[in-house]
Design an enzyme around this catalytic site. Structure first.
Site, PDB file in Angstrom:
ATOM      1  N   SER A 243       0.844  -1.198   0.000  1.00 44.11           N
ATOM      2  CA  SER A 243       0.000   0.000   0.000  1.00 44.11           C
ATOM      3  C   SER A 243       0.877   1.245   0.000  1.00 44.11           C
ATOM      4  CB  SER A 243      -0.923  -0.043   1.216  1.00 44.11           C
ATOM      5  OG  SER A 243      -0.708   1.074   2.048  1.00 44.11           O
ATOM      6  N   LYS A 244       0.412   2.234  -0.747  1.00 47.77           N
ATOM      7  CA  LYS A 244       1.173   3.478  -0.872  1.00 47.77           C
ATOM      8  C   LYS A 244       1.398   4.127   0.477  1.00 47.77           C
ATOM      9  CE  LYS A 244       0.003   5.138  -5.411  1.00 47.77           C
ATOM     10  NZ  LYS A 244      -0.778   5.993  -6.240  1.00 47.77           N
ATOM     11  N   ARG A 245       0.396   4.021   1.341  1.00 41.53           N
ATOM     12  CA  ARG A 245       0.502   4.718   2.611  1.00 41.53           C
ATOM     13  C   ARG A 245       1.347   3.954   3.622  1.00 41.53           C
ATOM     14  NH1 ARG A 245      -4.676   4.906   4.205  1.00 41.53           N
ATOM     15  NH2 ARG A 245      -5.367   4.397   2.109  1.00 41.53           N
ATOM     16  N   ARG A 246       1.270   2.617   3.568  1.00 36.32           N
ATOM     17  CA  ARG A 246       1.898   1.829   4.620  1.00 36.32           C
ATOM     18  C   ARG A 246       3.317   1.370   4.260  1.00 36.32           C
ATOM     19  NH1 ARG A 246      -1.955  -2.465   4.989  1.00 36.32           N
ATOM     20  NH2 ARG A 246      -0.837  -3.073   3.126  1.00 36.32           N
TER      21      ARG A 246
END
Ligand code: GLU
Length: 519
Positions: A243-246
């Site tokens: 995931s881009k955020r994680r």
């Protein structure tokens, strides 16, 4: 080889940092093209004006140049093809494949809330609405039959047509949607193989229906349907989709941290595919000659940063000294060392098959020169290339990324070393530190200034104090370099020189004498 020369494309949407998954997709296309003597095309799918940004385009171009995946054709910009997309929409409309729809999103949600099949309910299918502003154009998906994706990786994947909604080809403002523009461009570029992430598999049957519909109205002629290969998704250590955020998914992060392009490329090739034999560290020539789409795995591929680090360390140690010094320059002497990453040497002029095809808008995002995000901690003018070169063999043995190089050598170029508080605490707590430093100051003042002699002198002072060499070295290392770990001490001292060494030992002794001994 039978059949036409393969033509493959990498078709990223420039809506964010260049994702490692995109880099893997690009690489598999590139490897396949290189192996088959085919053509690798770069198409920037930038029709979503709100989400596409020129800096993301630059990111894609410079990352591809960094990894050595230069396109043979392109970059082409989908946004420059609006006229062509409109023409294809007209052809499908005239062929009866599309219908106009004036449903609002809210109305569709309201009506279909309790439907068994999700998505649009075909409300406008038979209303005979004319095309016009405010009306989307939907594809009339056949009610019967099955669309089969013959996938080189996943085998045959069947999609009953009844499970597919009448999807939108052009929005109510006339803008074509992804699946439509994507198919028209693949046709115009005579793409033979579509190699992309498996997240796009669900849209593939729509693309196939569109492809056949465009054939039947002879839009741009009749085109053979490409072969498909959907690549497995990438997951983290907890088997979650990256995931881009994680997760650290931006390729730029790895370049900035000092991964070598050759290691990154090798590692990306292992994400969903394995070279024959048990070797994972393989030259690009071997990747090219052995890569097979048919051997790509179905199972999600673990993006293992530790494995990448390990591989990078191996590649770093394998460099010649000259190559290591040069590769380190952006980190240690950014003004001399920032490689200017030239625009990919793409054949911008489309080939015959794409002569009415995409052209980049003038002045479209040239890749920018890259340099690491942080400058080295020493004043620029204090960097001494000769000193760096002398210590470089020891540093090369010890780093896993080039980003670790400055911290290994900063003691050479800073006026005062950066003292690591934890390492200094150990010196303070060491009952022998003072005697070691005093004895070292005495011996180092007179001895010959070469690593071997410094080693012998230090061993002798250890013997004198009843200490093993590593015990005796510890406070000296912290006094000189500020840290408890680093390149071998005696080589470091040799490069640093007698005067600075003695001065730092004296400073450490003063510090130890100050009331608390703290920094
Ligand atoms: N532009 C699409 C994306 O980035 C990919 C399209 C394709 O490879 O067909 O998701």
């Amino acid at each position: 080889m039978t059949g036409p020369q393969p033509r493959v494309r990498f078709a990223p949407s420039p809506t964010g940092y260049f994702h490692v998954g995109s880099a893997r997709t690009s690489l598999f296309n590139w490897l396949f093209a290189r192996q088959q003597g085919g053509t690798f095309i770069l198409r920037i799918e930038d029709t979503d004006a709100e989400r596409s940004r020129p800096e993301w385009v630059s990111g894609i171009l410079s990352a591809m140049a960094w990894l050595g995946m230069e396109p043979d054709e392109g970059p082409f910009f989908q946004s420059a093809r609006a006229d062509r997309h409109r023409e294809a929409i007209d052809a499908l409309w005239n062929g009866g494949f599309l219908y106009a729809c004036d449903c609002t999103r809210e109305a569709v949600i309201e009506r279909t809330r309790n439907n068994a099949v999700p998505g649009y309910d075909g409300f406008c299918r038979d209303r005979g609405l004319e095309r016009g502003p405010g009306r989307a154009l939907r594809f009339r998906v056949p009610d019967e039959g099955t669309t089969v994706v013959h996938d080189l990786v996943r085998g045959d994947v069947e999609f009953p047509n009844a499970s597919m909604e009448d999807f939108v080809c052009a929005k109510s403002n006339g803008q074509p949607l992804f699946v439509f523009a994507n198919v028209v461009d693949d046709r115009d570029s005579a793409i033979t193989h579509v190699i992309r992430g498996e997240d796009l598999l669900p849209s593939t049957p729509k693309g196939i229906l569109l492809w056949h519909a465009l054939d039947s109205v002879a839009d741009g002629g009749i085109r053979a349907l490409p072969r498909f290969a959907h690549l497995p998704m990438l997951v983290n250590e907890r088997r979650q989709k990256l995931s881009k955020r994680r997760d650290p998914v931006a390729l730029e992060l790895y370049r900035d941290a000092g991964y070598l392009a050759v290691a990154m490329r090798n590692y990306l090739a292992l994400l969903g595919w394995s070279p024959p034999g048990d070797q994972e560290k393989v030259d690009v020539e071997v990747l090219i000659s052995t890569f097979r789409l048919e051997d790509v795995h179905h199972a999600p591929a673990f993006f293992d940063v530790q494995k990448l680090r390990h591989l990078n360390g191996e590649y770093i140690r394998e460099l010649s000294l000259d190559a290591f010094v040069e590769a380190s320059l952006p980190w240690v002497a950014p003004d001399q060392g920032a490689p200017s990453i030239a625009a990919p040497q793409a054949a911008i002029a489309p080939r015959e098959t794409t002569s009415s095809g995409p052209t980049p808008p003038p002045g479209a995002a040239a890749p920018t020169a890259w340099r690491p995000p942080t400058d080295p901690p020493w004043p620029r003018e204090r960097f001494d290339p000769a000193a760096f070169r002398r210590i470089a063999p020891a540093v090369q043995e010890r780093v896993t990324t080039l980003g670790e190089v400055p911290a290994m050598i900063d003691f050479l170029f800073l006026v005062d070393p950066i003292i690591d508080p934890v390492s200094w605490e150990k010196v303070v707590a060491d009952p022998n530190a003072r005697s070691v430093l005093s004895a070292a100051a005495e011996r180092y003042a007179a001895c010959e200034w070469v690593a071997a002699v410094l080693h012998d002198e230090t061993r002798a002072l250890g013997d004198q104090l009843g200490l093993k060499l590593n015990k005796a070295q510890a406070p000296i290392r912290v006094a000189i370099t500020g840290r408890g770990v680093g390149p071998p001490l005696f080589e470091s001292l040799e490069v640093l020189g007698r005067d600075v060494t003695l001065q730092r030992i004296r400073q450490a002794l003063d510090r130890l004498s100050s009331s608390s001994g703290t920094l």
